[in-house]
Design a protein around this motif. Sequence first.
Motif, PDB file in Angstrom:
ATOM      1  N   VAL A 294       1.103  -1.062  -0.024  1.00 57.82           N
ATOM      2  CA  VAL A 294       0.057   0.006  -0.047  1.00 57.82           C
ATOM      3  C   VAL A 294       1.013   1.420   0.101  1.00 57.82           C
ATOM      4  CG1 VAL A 294      -1.859   1.569   1.380  1.00 57.82           C
ATOM      5  CG2 VAL A 294      -1.885  -1.238   1.039  1.00 57.82           C
ATOM      6  N   ILE A 295       0.615   2.256  -0.821  1.00 57.25           N
ATOM      7  CA  ILE A 295       1.458   3.505  -1.066  1.00 57.25           C
ATOM      8  C   ILE A 295       0.634   4.644  -0.799  1.00 57.25           C
ATOM      9  CG2 ILE A 295       2.978   4.756  -2.631  1.00 57.25           C
ATOM     10  CD1 ILE A 295       3.713   2.219  -3.782  1.00 57.25           C
TER      11      ILE A 295
ATOM     12  N   VAL B 218      -1.824  -1.203  -3.997  1.00 60.77           N
ATOM     13  CA  VAL B 218      -2.925  -0.150  -3.607  1.00 60.77           C
ATOM     14  C   VAL B 218      -2.441   1.076  -3.586  1.00 60.77           C
ATOM     15  CG1 VAL B 218      -4.633   0.298  -1.897  1.00 60.77           C
ATOM     16  CG2 VAL B 218      -4.357  -2.174  -2.569  1.00 60.77           C
ATOM     17  N   LEU B 219      -3.065   2.168  -4.140  1.00 64.71           N
ATOM     18  CA  LEU B 219      -2.323   3.528  -4.246  1.00 64.71           C
ATOM     19  C   LEU B 219      -3.415   4.371  -3.736  1.00 64.71           C
ATOM     20  CD1 LEU B 219      -0.852   3.177  -7.823  1.00 64.71           C
ATOM     21  CD2 LEU B 219       0.460   2.371  -5.778  1.00 64.71           C
ATOM     22  N   THR B 220      -3.099   5.634  -3.307  1.00 60.48           N
ATOM     23  CA  THR B 220      -3.810   6.525  -2.964  1.00 60.48           C
ATOM     24  C   THR B 220      -3.313   7.905  -3.135  1.00 60.48           C
ATOM     25  OG1 THR B 220      -5.449   7.295  -1.163  1.00 60.48           O
ATOM     26  CG2 THR B 220      -3.527   6.559  -0.352  1.00 60.48           C
TER      27      THR B 220
ATOM     28  N   VAL C 297      -6.707   1.672  -7.041  1.00 60.73           N
ATOM     29  CA  VAL C 297      -6.358   3.038  -6.791  1.00 60.73           C
ATOM     30  C   VAL C 297      -7.519   3.501  -6.092  1.00 60.73           C
ATOM     31  CG1 VAL C 297      -4.766   3.348  -8.754  1.00 60.73           C
ATOM     32  CG2 VAL C 297      -7.192   4.222  -8.829  1.00 60.73           C
ATOM     33  N   ILE C 298      -7.332   4.441  -4.833  1.00 62.86           N
ATOM     34  CA  ILE C 298      -8.084   5.079  -4.164  1.00 62.86           C
ATOM     35  C   ILE C 298      -8.000   6.541  -3.814  1.00 62.86           C
ATOM     36  CG2 ILE C 298      -9.297   4.980  -1.740  1.00 62.86           C
ATOM     37  CD1 ILE C 298      -8.498   1.850  -1.662  1.00 62.86           C
TER      38      ILE C 298
ATOM     39  N   THR D 137      -9.432   1.974   5.077  1.00 59.92           N
ATOM     40  CA  THR D 137     -10.168   1.714   3.757  1.00 59.92           C
ATOM     41  C   THR D 137      -9.245   1.181   2.898  1.00 59.92           C
ATOM     42  OG1 THR D 137     -11.738   3.566   3.962  1.00 59.92           O
ATOM     43  CG2 THR D 137     -11.100   2.803   1.835  1.00 59.92           C
ATOM     44  N   LEU D 138      -7.658   1.386   2.866  1.00 61.39           N
ATOM     45  CA  LEU D 138      -6.698   0.943   2.086  1.00 61.39           C
ATOM     46  C   LEU D 138      -6.243  -0.406   2.429  1.00 61.39           C
ATOM     47  CD1 LEU D 138      -4.608   4.198   2.474  1.00 61.39           C
ATOM     48  CD2 LEU D 138      -5.739   3.362   0.478  1.00 61.39           C
ATOM     49  N   LEU D 139      -6.479  -0.604   3.902  1.00 64.81           N
ATOM     50  CA  LEU D 139      -6.015  -2.044   4.160  1.00 64.81           C
ATOM     51  C   LEU D 139      -7.190  -3.098   3.855  1.00 64.81           C
ATOM     52  CD1 LEU D 139      -4.271  -4.184   6.051  1.00 64.81           C
ATOM     53  CD2 LEU D 139      -5.587  -3.407   7.942  1.00 64.81           C
TER      54      LEU D 139
END
Length: 293
Positions: A23-24, A47-49, A69-70, A82-84
Motif C-alpha cells: 500500500v502506497i 493499492v495506491l492513494t 487506486v483509491i 479503507t486502504l487496508l
Amino acid sequence: MAIPRILERRGVMEGGTQGRVAVITGATGGVGAAVARTLSRSGYSLVLTAPSMEKLSALAAQLKGPCTVIEGNLSDESLPETLLYAALDRFGRCDICFNNGALFEAGIIETVDIERLSCMVRVNVEGSFRVAYVFVKHFVSEGSGHLVNVSSVLGSSVRPTPYAATQRAIEALSDALAAELDDGEVLVSCIQPGLVKTGLHHRWEIAREGAQGTGYPLEPEDFARMVLFILEQPGLKHEEDQSIGAETAASQEQAEGGLSTEVKEEVAGYRDSESTEEETSDAGEKGFVQDEI
C-alpha cells in the motif's frame, strides 16, 4: 465523510516477489510514483492513494502489475482502514505499507496562516500516525509485515521549521514502534533523504549540483531503487539508528547508476522522505503546498 472513489486495474504479474502486496500513500508524487512503478515492475500488487483520481488513473496505466487506486486524503481518519481492507479484499493480503503522504506549509511568524499550519500538523502527524498504527496492528496480527515511514532530512535539520517538527515526529514514532517490535517479525523502517527532485520543490530554487556542499539531488528513481533494496533484504531487522548522508547516497547513485556497496551496507538506516507533488491550485500561490497524500 467523503466516500472514496476506487478503481481497479488488472495487470500481468512479473518478477520474483511471490505476489507481495504494498500500500502506497502519496502515490502520485515524484517519489511515490517512482516507488509504485519500481515495485510493480518487481512483481508487487499495489493499492495506491492520493487526492486526485485523474493522476492515480494515469499512474495505474503505467504499471505492469495489478493495482487498486483509491482517491483519498489523509485528513480523512477512515482512509487507513479503507486502504487496508482494499488490499485484503482485492489481493487477500498486505505485506508492506509505504507511509509517504504529507503537506508542506511555509511562512514566517508574521504572515503564516495558522489554519493551514494546523492542517499540515493534522495530516503529517495524525494522518501518518493513523496509517502507521492501522497497518502495524494488522502486521502484528499476521506475524509479518513491513512499515516504511517517510520522513525528511529536515526532521533533524539545524534549520527548524514547523514542517521539520512534523517530520521529527515521524522519526520518533518510527523509533518507538521499532523498539516495541524489536524481537518480532514486523519491520519498521524510516527513510530520511535530503533534496529529491519532486514537485515539492517547484517553488524553490534548487542549488547547482555539488555547489557549496549541497551534494547532488536525488532523482525519484534513485530513491525507489533504495526502497526496493530495503524491502527485499532477507531477515532485515530494525536498523533505524544507523544513518547515511543523503548527499553521499545521491552522489553514489548518480555516479554508479545504482546503490554502492557502502550505501547497501547501511541503507537499512537511511531515513526516507520528500516524495510529494505540488497541487496546481490557488493555494500554491499563497505559499501552501499540497503534497500527494
